[in-house]
Design a protein around this motif. Structure first.
Motif, mmCIF file in Angstrom:
data_model
loop_
_atom_site.group_PDB
_atom_site.id
_atom_site.type_symbol
_atom_site.label_atom_id
_atom_site.label_comp_id
_atom_site.label_asym_id
_atom_site.label_seq_id
_atom_site.Cartn_x
_atom_site.Cartn_y
_atom_site.Cartn_z
ATOM 1 N N HIS A 1 -8.866 56.190 -25.921
ATOM 2 C CA HIS A 1 -7.945 55.725 -24.867
ATOM 3 C C HIS A 1 -8.594 56.472 -23.455
ATOM 4 N N THR A 2 -8.491 55.377 -22.474
ATOM 5 C CA THR A 2 -9.365 55.675 -21.465
ATOM 6 C C THR A 2 -8.283 55.923 -20.184
ATOM 7 N N ALA A 3 -8.322 57.008 -19.346
ATOM 8 C CA ALA A 3 -7.713 57.349 -18.456
ATOM 9 C C ALA A 3 -8.196 58.741 -17.926
ATOM 10 N N THR A 4 -8.163 58.646 -16.398
ATOM 11 C CA THR A 4 -8.565 59.943 -15.719
ATOM 12 C C THR A 4 -7.779 61.112 -16.380
ATOM 13 N N VAL A 5 -8.487 62.495 -16.220
ATOM 14 C CA VAL A 5 -7.658 63.454 -17.002
ATOM 15 C C VAL A 5 -6.300 63.358 -16.213
ATOM 16 N N ARG A 6 -6.100 63.297 -15.151
ATOM 17 C CA ARG A 6 -5.071 63.546 -14.250
ATOM 18 C C ARG A 6 -3.791 62.668 -14.736
ATOM 19 N N ASP A 7 -4.258 61.374 -15.264
ATOM 20 C CA ASP A 7 -3.533 60.407 -15.755
ATOM 21 C C ASP A 7 -3.517 60.374 -17.363
ATOM 22 N N PRO B 1 -2.271 60.955 -20.883
ATOM 23 C CA PRO B 1 -0.826 61.392 -21.543
ATOM 24 C C PRO B 1 -1.317 62.455 -22.555
ATOM 25 N N ASP B 2 -0.493 63.621 -22.719
ATOM 26 C CA ASP B 2 -0.778 64.598 -23.485
ATOM 27 C C ASP B 2 -0.754 63.999 -24.943
ATOM 28 N N ASP B 3 -0.015 63.287 -25.214
ATOM 29 C CA ASP B 3 0.188 62.855 -26.695
ATOM 30 C C ASP B 3 -1.007 62.178 -27.061
ATOM 31 N N LYS B 4 -1.623 61.377 -26.298
ATOM 32 C CA LYS B 4 -2.885 60.834 -26.583
ATOM 33 C C LYS B 4 -4.151 61.810 -26.758
ATOM 34 N N TRP B 5 -4.022 62.723 -25.833
ATOM 35 C CA TRP B 5 -4.993 63.709 -26.099
ATOM 36 C C TRP B 5 -4.829 64.318 -27.685
ATOM 37 N N GLU B 6 -3.616 64.785 -28.025
ATOM 38 C CA GLU B 6 -3.369 65.327 -29.071
ATOM 39 C C GLU B 6 -3.860 64.179 -30.463
ATOM 40 N N GLN B 7 -3.614 63.207 -30.130
ATOM 41 C CA GLN B 7 -3.522 62.208 -31.247
ATOM 42 C C GLN B 7 -5.206 62.040 -31.537
ATOM 43 N N ILE B 8 -5.841 61.825 -30.434
ATOM 44 C CA ILE B 8 -7.466 61.919 -30.514
ATOM 45 C C ILE B 8 -8.251 62.839 -31.143
ATOM 46 N N LEU B 9 -7.549 63.904 -30.553
ATOM 47 C CA LEU B 9 -8.235 65.203 -31.175
ATOM 48 C C LEU B 9 -8.186 65.332 -32.817
ATOM 49 N N ALA B 10 -6.762 65.072 -33.214
ATOM 50 C CA ALA B 10 -6.443 65.053 -34.424
ATOM 51 C C ALA B 10 -7.208 63.872 -35.339
ATOM 52 N N VAL B 11 -7.342 62.559 -34.764
ATOM 53 C CA VAL B 11 -8.173 61.796 -35.643
ATOM 54 C C VAL B 11 -9.625 61.833 -35.626
ATOM 55 N N ASN B 12 -10.153 62.078 -34.354
ATOM 56 C CA ASN B 12 -11.482 61.993 -34.059
ATOM 57 C C ASN B 12 -12.333 63.505 -34.578
ATOM 58 N N LEU B 13 -11.382 64.638 -34.676
ATOM 59 C CA LEU B 13 -12.179 65.864 -34.815
ATOM 60 C C LEU B 13 -11.456 66.575 -36.075
ATOM 61 N N SER B 14 -10.111 66.925 -35.740
ATOM 62 C CA SER B 14 -9.553 67.710 -36.990
ATOM 63 C C SER B 14 -9.709 67.273 -38.450
ATOM 64 N N LYS C 1 -13.012 59.229 -20.270
ATOM 65 C CA LYS C 1 -12.889 59.549 -21.678
ATOM 66 C C LYS C 1 -12.845 61.020 -22.264
ATOM 67 N N SER C 2 -11.803 61.669 -21.413
ATOM 68 C CA SER C 2 -11.881 63.236 -21.518
ATOM 69 C C SER C 2 -11.949 63.555 -23.283
ATOM 70 N N ALA C 3 -10.667 63.020 -23.668
ATOM 71 C CA ALA C 3 -10.390 63.275 -25.166
ATOM 72 C C ALA C 3 -11.328 62.973 -26.135
ATOM 73 N N TYR C 4 -11.895 61.695 -26.180
ATOM 74 C CA TYR C 4 -12.857 61.259 -26.812
ATOM 75 C C TYR C 4 -14.088 61.858 -26.836
ATOM 76 N N VAL C 5 -14.661 62.430 -25.696
ATOM 77 C CA VAL C 5 -15.915 62.925 -25.642
ATOM 78 C C VAL C 5 -15.591 64.497 -25.899
ATOM 79 N N ALA C 6 -14.569 65.074 -25.543
ATOM 80 C CA ALA C 6 -14.376 66.467 -26.083
ATOM 81 C C ALA C 6 -14.481 66.325 -27.755
ATOM 82 N N ALA C 7 -13.576 65.321 -28.301
ATOM 83 C CA ALA C 7 -13.636 65.336 -29.729
ATOM 84 C C ALA C 7 -15.005 65.233 -30.220
#
Ligand code: NAD
Length: 260
Positions: A95-101, A103-116, A152-158
Motif C-alpha cells: 500500500h502506498t501513501a506518505t506516513v502522514r496519510d 492508514p493504521d490498519d494498512k500498516w498492521e496488515q502489511i506487517l502481519a502478511v509481509n513479516l510476522s 512505502k513505509s510499511a512495506y520497507v519496514a517489513a
C-alpha cells in the motif's frame, strides 16, 4: 534434485510464488500452494502443476496474516506429505501513501502478511526440518529490504525486518543442514506491480505502457522486468547442494537497482 522433498510456498496462486512453485515442482518436490483465488482457478493450478511435473500438489487457503492459520498450513503440509523440507515465505502485499496519510490498519496488515507470517511459519516448520537435519527457508524480501522508497513505509519496514529475521534464523541454524536466505527482487511484472503501474498512469495522465517504462526508469537500470521464472530458478538453486553454505544472506535480483 528434489524428489521426495516437499515445499510450502506462501502466496503461490499468483506471480512470483507461482513461478517458485513451478520451479520446485519441476525439480520433483511435492508442493503446498497457498493463496487466494476462486475455486476453479485454484483447481486448475493444482491439477496443472501436478500433471506437468508428476508431483503431488495440495492447496491451503490459509490467511497468513493470522498466526494460527499459518501454523495450520504447515500442519496441513506435514499431514498431506509426511514432512516439510522447504519453506518459501513469499506472500506479500503493498500500500502506498506518505506516513502522514498511511492508514493504521494498512500498516498492521502489511506487517502481519509481509513479516510476522514469516516468523510463525519458520517457527512451525523448524522442528520438522531439524528432525531430518535438512531444510531450506527462503524468504522473498525485496530491493526494499535493502533500500527505501518514499510512500512505502510499511512495506520497507517489513522487508527490512525480513532481511533481519533471515540473518537471525541463519545463525541459529548455522551448525545444521537447515539454511535460511532471502531473495531480493527488483520490479517483477505481477498483479502487485500492475496496480502501481495503473495508479501511476491515472495519476500522471499517461498510457499504461508509458507508466511501465517510467516505473522501470526510476529504479531499475536494466529497464527490464525480472521474471517469476528467474526467481523460481534462484529458489531452486538455493535448494541445491551447491548452496549448502549460503547462509543468512540476500540475493539481489534487481536489474542493478541496489547497485546505484
Ligand atoms: P502477487 O500479488 O502477484 O501475489 C501475491 C500472492 O500472495 C497471491 O497468491 C495472493 O493470493 C497471496 N496473498 C496475499 N495476501 C495473502 C494472505 N493474507 N494470506 C495468504 N496469501 C495471501 O504478488 P507478487 O508480486 O508475486 O509478490 C510476491 C512477493 O514478492 C511479495 O512478498 C512481494 O513483496 C515480493 N516482491 C515483489 C516484487 C514485484 O516487483 N512484484 C518485487 C520485490 C518483492
Amino acid at each position: 534434485m528434489l524428489k521426495g522433498k516437499t515445499a510450502v510456498v506462501t502466496g503461490s496462486t499468483s506471480g512470483i510464488g507461482l513461478g517458485i512453485a513451478n520451479a520446485l515442482a519441476a525439480q520433483g518436490a511435492d508442493i503446498l500452494l497457498n493463496g487466494f483465488g476462486d475455486a476453479p482457478q485454484i483447481r486448475a493450478l493444482t491439477q496443472g502443476l501436478a500433471a506437468e511435473h508428476g508431483v503431488r500438489v495440495v492447496h491451503s487457503a490459509a490467511d497468513i496474516s493470522v498466526a494460527s492459520e499459518v501454523v495450520a498450513m504447515v500442519g496441513q503440509c506435514v499431514e498431506a506429505f509426511g514432512r516439510i523440507d522447504i519453506l518459501v515465505n513469499n506472500a506479500g502485499i503493498q500500500h502506498t501513501a506518505t506516513v502522514r496519510d498511511f492508514p493504521d490498519d494498512k500498516w498492521e496488515q502489511i506487517l502481519a502478511v509481509n513479516l510476522s507470517s514469516n516468523f510463525y511459519a519458520i517457527k512451525a516448520a523448524m522442528p520438522h526440518m531439524r528432525s531430518r537435519n535438512w531444510g531450506r527457508i527462503i524468504n522473498i524480501a525485496s530491493a526494499h529490504g535493502l533500500v527505501a522508497s518514499a510512500t512505502k513505509s510499511a512495506y520497507v519496514a517489513a522487508k527490512h525486518g525480513v532481511v533481519g529475521l533471515t540473518k537471525v534464523v541463519a545463525l541459529e541454524t548455522a551448525h545444521s543442514g537447515v539454511t535460511c536466505n532471502a531473495i531480493c527482487p527488483g520490479w517483477v511484472l505481477t498483479p502487485l506491480v500492475q496496480k502501481q503501474i495503473n495508479d501511476r498512469a491515472a495519476r500522471e495522465g499517461i498510457s499504461e505502457g508509458e507508466a511501465r517504462m517510467r516505473l522501470l526508469a526510476d529504479k531499475q537500470p536494466s529497464k527490464a522486468f525480472v521474471t517469476p521464472e528467474q526467481i523460481g530458478g534462484i529458489a531452486a538453486f538455493l535448494c541445491s547442494p551447491d548452496a549448502d553454505q549460503i547462509r543468512g544472506t540476500t540475493l539481489s535480483v534487481d536489474g542493478g537497482w541496489t547497485a546505484q
